[in-house]
Design a protein around this motif. Structure first.
Motif, short mmCIF file in Angstrom:
data_model
loop_
_atom_site.label_atom_id
_atom_site.label_comp_id
_atom_site.label_asym_id
_atom_site.label_seq_id
_atom_site.Cartn_x
_atom_site.Cartn_y
_atom_site.Cartn_z
N GLU A 160 0.82 -1.20 0.00
CA GLU A 160 0.00 0.00 0.00
C GLU A 160 0.86 1.26 0.00
O GLU A 160 0.53 2.25 -0.64
N GLU A 161 1.99 1.20 0.72
CA GLU A 161 2.90 2.34 0.72
C GLU A 161 3.57 2.52 -0.63
O GLU A 161 3.77 3.64 -1.10
N ASP A 190 1.96 4.66 -3.39
CA ASP A 190 1.98 6.12 -3.30
C ASP A 190 3.07 6.66 -4.22
O ASP A 190 4.26 6.47 -3.95
N ALA A 226 -9.90 -3.79 -2.50
CA ALA A 226 -8.68 -3.03 -2.78
C ALA A 226 -9.03 -1.57 -2.98
O ALA A 226 -10.03 -1.23 -3.63
N SER A 237 -6.48 2.91 -7.15
CA SER A 237 -5.07 3.20 -7.36
C SER A 237 -4.76 4.64 -7.03
O SER A 237 -5.49 5.55 -7.41
#
Length: 332
Positions: free
Chosen positions: A207-208, A211, A314, A317
């Motif tokens: 998830e990081e 970014d 999820a 994006s």
């Protein structure tokens, strides 16, 4: 010759990555007509049964004649057989998903009246979250992959080869985690527990990584403290010698992507038994198949102590990089 449908997409070669693309395309509210070759008959039949807009053609010629866009997801040694004798309709775009096979090579097989592009689709296209490198930046190909996730166009086949190598690191990364899991299994942790633990850790890291505002170096630094355990392992394992060995291995893979692949020296290695095509046999001198976690001698962390959260949907994006990177439109 049967005329092509203006919105039809054909697939010559239907394996797992083709199935992922078809499933991804069929997520749309108004999916296109999809015509599959009979190659991979079982998968083709399953896809046609699952999706009303999908049909199976009699042969590759029928796919070429009836499709305005043709996707080619076959192995390098299958390209000549797959394309031999085909007559593509006027204005056809051929999207190659073939490793180490240049546009010049493909043009020699289908002629210069066909628009040819190259791509590196990954399995995540099935869920609309793929990140696909393409060359050149061509509108039909861009639109096709924007439906399946994010598009990363590159200006040259040399740059495309480099991204091909980056995509080839996935099983190595997973093998790295499996090796850590095997070590933990030798040191008192049940395989089920360490699998859940490692997957949970790196799912969070994923998830990081999504970014775009934070670089990989910065992320790595954010996961360690001076003198801490993360820093100790990184500096003791990622030594200058090991970094050099990694770059040597990456360079070797890149040479294969630029020089072409053959079936001579076919080698299977690892749990996935991946087929490698190389002009000279590749035999790993200091490598072993990905191994399963052995049963521990002493158990301190039993499976019953592991609690797994139900996966949540999820998140959308967060990749909103430069204009050269295009994300998929959200589905209604």
């Amino acid at each position: 010759m049967t005329s092509s449908h203006p919105d039809s997409i054909g697939f010559i070669g239907v394996g797992e990555i083709a199935a992922a693309m078809v499933d991804g395309l069929c997520r749309q509210q108004d999916p296109p007509m999809i015509i599959l070759s009979p190659r991979g008959a079982d998968i083709s039949a399953r896809l046609a049964s699952a999706h009303p807009n999908v049909s199976v053609a009699a042969d590759n010629s029928a796919v070429a004649e009836q499709s305005s866009t043709v996707v080619l997801p076959v192995r390098p040694d299958q390209v000549h057989e797959a394309l031999s004798g085909l007559a593509f309709g006027p204005g056809t775009t051929l999207i190659s998903a073939v490793a180490a096979t240049s546009i010049t090579t493909l043009t020699g097989l289908v002629g210069d009246a066909v628009t040819i592009t190259r791509s590196i689709p990954m399995p995540a296209v099935r869920h609309g979250s793929g990140v696909t490198a393409i060359h050149p930046d061509e509108p039909v190909t861009s639109s096709f992959y924007e439906t399946l996730g994010t598009v990363v166009p590159v200006d040259s086949e040399d740059a495309f080869s480099t991204l091909s190598v980056c995509s080839a690191t996935v099983s190595t990364m997973l093998g790295y985690l499996a090796e850590i899991g095997a070590w933990a299994g030798e040191n008192d942790v049940e395989p089920e527990a360490v699998d859940a633990y490692l997957k949970g850790i790196f799912a969070g890291v994923g998830e990081e990584i999504a970014d775009p505002a934070t670089g990989l170096d910065e992320l790595a630094k954010g996961h360690e403290t001076p003198g801490g355990l993360n820093e100790q392992l990184r500096t003791s394992w990622l030594t200058r010698q090991n970094r050099s060995a990694l770059r040597t291995a990456l360079d070797a893979v890149r040479r294969r992507t630029t020089q072409g692949l053959t079936t001579q020296g076919l080698t299977t290695q690892g749990r996935g038994a991946e087929r490698l095509y190389t002009d000279q046999p590749w035999t790993p001198s200091d490598a072993s198949p990905i191994r399963a976690n052995p049963a521990p001698t002493h158990t301190r962390c039993a499976p019953s102590t592991t609690r797994t959260q139900k996966p949540s949907p999820a998140p959308p994006s967060r990749m909103s990089s430069p204009s050269s990177v295009r994300a998929a439109p959200s589905l209604p």
